[in-house]
Design a protein around this motif. Structure first.
Motif, PDB file in Angstrom:
ATOM      1  N   CYS A   1       0.967  -1.171   0.197  1.00  0.00           N
ATOM      2  CA  CYS A   1      -0.066  -0.076   0.158  1.00  0.00           C
ATOM      3  C   CYS A   1       0.837   1.280   0.110  1.00  0.00           C
ATOM      4  O   CYS A   1       1.852   1.496   0.882  1.00  0.00           O
TER       5      CYS A   1
ATOM      6  N   ALA B   1      -7.131  -5.964  -2.858  1.00  0.00           N
ATOM      7  CA  ALA B   1      -6.733  -4.597  -3.377  1.00  0.00           C
ATOM      8  C   ALA B   1      -7.674  -3.764  -3.813  1.00  0.00           C
ATOM      9  O   ALA B   1      -7.421  -2.569  -3.436  1.00  0.00           O
TER      10      ALA B   1
ATOM     11  N   VAL C   1      -2.828   0.364  -4.265  1.00  0.00           N
ATOM     12  CA  VAL C   1      -2.485  -0.908  -3.740  1.00  0.00           C
ATOM     13  C   VAL C   1      -2.068  -1.801  -4.681  1.00  0.00           C
ATOM     14  O   VAL C   1      -2.701  -2.020  -5.771  1.00  0.00           O
TER      15      VAL C   1
END
Length: 287
Positions: A12, A77, A88
């Motif tokens: 992230c 994600a 992400v």
């Protein structure tokens, strides 16, 4: 990479404090670890994916209808990135293939796949799109990424992912030692668990989720923009988008996309709640 080395990492582009409240909404047990300047990594504690002949949570056989690792982490994600200001990158491998999925806001996720021997199995354009969405150098970094899409008999799928991480290192990524592509999920979890800054991420119920999310919004850089007509319009858009997305995920029996819809829905409802509470409590009701 072996037939049993199934694993995944969720990179992230945000610090752990920012990632923590959103990650809790996934309702999955994960470990959150710093991964460089302005980056964090989430390491799943369970294995809610199916690889033919492999096991699921707690040594139990994979449930009927369970999904492969790339689809599960791709959904995660998307759920983390939707409605957030940071992208992400889900890295995954399953013994037969390896690759990544990049999710960024409401845009369609992009990704790339290599076979176990490193043979490229996707469109080169995905690399350029990924570089642009991650804000990488359009010349040097893109050239390095494009090299990963060309045949190389010396590079297997693990080496391809390590090459991707080497490029991302120039953007600040610094994974803790041992969190490496090709490692099985159990080892990744063990390595992450001994990191001195590791945090346990797990679902604590809707009340705590609301409290944590509101605290994060109020203390973050977006706090001043979360009140008034503009904030209510954003919240309404999140609710309108979240409901059909969650229903679509339910029809496909896709936990990741259900989570994405729920994250949108929750963030929209929290937006309304935040605007109402702050507007009433701080004299901003007419803003």
């Amino acid at each position: 990479m072996t037939a049993t080395s199934v694993g995944a990492l969720l990179l992230c582009r945000a610090d752990p404090v920012t990632v923590r409240p959103v990650a809790r909404l996934l309702q999955e047990r994960m470990l959150l670890v710093p991964a460089g300047d302005g980056w964090s990594v989430l390491v799943p504690e369970g294995k809610p994916w199916r690889k033919d002949g492999h096991e699921n949570h707690g040594g139990r056989p994979a449930e009927a209808g369970a999904e492969p690792v790339d689809r599960v982490v791709g959904g995660w994600a998307a759920a983390l990135a939707v409605g957030s200001a940071w992208p992400v990158l889900a890295l995954w491998w399953d013994g037969d293939r390896a690759g990544y999925t990049l999710a960024s806001g409401f845009r369609r996720p992009v990704g790339y796949i290599w076979l176990a021997d490193g043979t490229p199995a996707a469109e080169e354009e995905a690399m350029r799109t990924s570089a642009a969405r991650l804000g990488l150098d359009p010349v040097m970094d893109v050239q390095a990424l494009e090299a990963l899409t060309r045949a190389d008999p010396e590079a297997d799928a693990d080496a391809r992912l390590r090459g991707l991480l080497a490029v991302l290192a120039r953007a600040g990524v610094d994974l803790p030692p041992g969190l490496s592509p090709g490692e099985p999920a159990d080892r990744l979890r063990s390595v992450a668990g001994i990191h001195p800054e590791a945090e346990q991420i797990e679902w604590a119920g809707w009340r705590d989720a609301v409290r944590v999310e509101l605290d994060a919004v109020e203390s973050g850089s977006l706090g001043p923009w979360m009140l008034g007509p503009r904030a209510r319009a954003v919240a309404a858009a999140q609710v309108v988008a979240g409901v059909p997305l969650a229903l679509w995920g339910a029809r496909r029996r896709s936990g990741g996309w259900i989570a994405a819809g729920l994250v949108l829905l929750v963030q929209g409802l929290l937006g309304f709640a935040y605007d109402r509470l702050r507007g009433t409590g701080g004299g901003n009701a007419g803003r």
